[in-house]
Design an enzyme around this catalytic site. Sequence first.
Site, short mmCIF file in Angstrom:
data_model
loop_
_atom_site.label_atom_id
_atom_site.label_comp_id
_atom_site.label_asym_id
_atom_site.label_seq_id
_atom_site.Cartn_x
_atom_site.Cartn_y
_atom_site.Cartn_z
N ASP A 1 0.84 -1.20 0.00
CA ASP A 1 0.00 0.00 0.00
C ASP A 1 0.88 1.25 0.00
O ASP A 1 1.57 1.54 0.99
CB ASP A 1 -0.91 -0.01 1.24
CG ASP A 1 -1.96 1.08 1.22
OD1 ASP A 1 -1.71 2.13 0.61
OD2 ASP A 1 -3.03 0.88 1.80
N HIS B 1 -3.56 0.69 -2.61
CA HIS B 1 -4.48 1.31 -1.66
C HIS B 1 -5.88 1.30 -2.25
O HIS B 1 -6.17 2.01 -3.23
CB HIS B 1 -4.05 2.74 -1.34
CG HIS B 1 -4.89 3.38 -0.27
ND1 HIS B 1 -4.75 3.09 1.07
CD2 HIS B 1 -5.88 4.31 -0.35
CE1 HIS B 1 -5.61 3.80 1.77
NE2 HIS B 1 -6.32 4.55 0.93
#
Length: 452
Positions: A353, A384
């Site tokens: 992420d 993300h």
Amino acid sequence: MLALGSLAAWAVALALLCLVAQELWGPGRGTLLPSREPRGAGEEEDEDNVIGEEGPEAGRCRLICKPSALAQSLLRSLRRGAALQSGRWLWRTWPQLQTTFQLLFPAARRPELARELLQLADGGLVALDWVMGPRGPSKRSRATTAFGTTPVLLVLPNASGKVTRGVLQLCLLALEQGYKPVIFNRRGHNGSPLASLKLQAFGEPGDLKEAVMYIRVRQPGSVLCAVSEGSGSGLLLSYLGECGSSSYLAAAACISPVFRCQEWLETGCPWLYEWSLLLHQKRGLSRYTTALAEVVETGRLFRSRSLREFEETLFCQTKQQPVTWDAYWDRNDPLRDADEAAVPVLCICSADDPVRGPPASTLPMELFRSSPYFFLLLTPHGGHCGFLREGPCSWSHEVTLEYLAAVAEFFRAEERLKGLHRCRRGGPQKREASSAACPLQEIFSWQRSYTR
């Protein structure tokens, strides 16, 4: 002169080209796809997204949680699901592109929304967008089967109020599977009118409490679940911790949550993500510049160059009751009351992420290993709020709905087992009385039996 829309399109295209160049020629990556040795005839195919126990080999999803009966049930359910069975594909190891695609690109299908404006106790307004359609191809309604009635799915966008393609895709998929999705919009977000000079702070759950109470009155026979996206998980986690066993939720899920929000804002995000959300917030509040000038320095607010500066100006450096940055987060940290949460919460996170940061410093592993209510599904790839597969849809949405149904089925099975034990102890006459006295809502009374 080019139109504003054309300039925006060129800016997005240029940003994507920069991201592609970074992925192709950035540090540690010299080719489009990593080279692989040829497989033998009897070797297994690559299974990067096959869920494993705690501590599996590299490349597999991990379910990190405290051992319990519910954890074992969820592990079996997720292993049976097809959502995690994704093979090799082009975007898998490109977290920046997955993140950008879900954040900036419009959804292929726009849902039909029916908006309700809910007036709060202090006169402020929040907007509830009920998803009415369109309904896709008819699917087996596991939600109705699992919950015994049509459940309501409360969806919380990110903290900036941006309703991304991921939020819309989740709502459409939930609608097809038998849920009643509703999107919660904070004061002044996504076209919700700003009827008072009070805005909702990052982790202040008061407005969400009133919205939940209203939904319970509006849908008295429905079980309520909640899902949040990105930084919007801060509000959901604050609500669960502050309300405890009185949250009126059957289960909750967070997709790419941000846990350590103060450090997250202080460190900063990738520039494209941060500027997109910053401009979205400025545009939403620019309608109320004159009114907001009574409580904040609007010049400084709209000149802010980071999410941290915007948040601090809006909520800390106010004209009436200024507070320090640290004092603000003492009251808004999403994990401040995490030990009080009494509802199962699944957090779907990616190790790559780019917005949240490295897992070692951004994921509260001790919380997942010590609390029977928190479950972490950690996947090696996904970016993300991305988690894209060969198509444009996110597999995290299927996993989320699978998890909600699995939790409901687990508790219904537990209740049937309790009823059987009561029947054996009390005889046939007491069995009828006990079954009549246990409606569906009592199944979700959180007596902690599932933590055994």
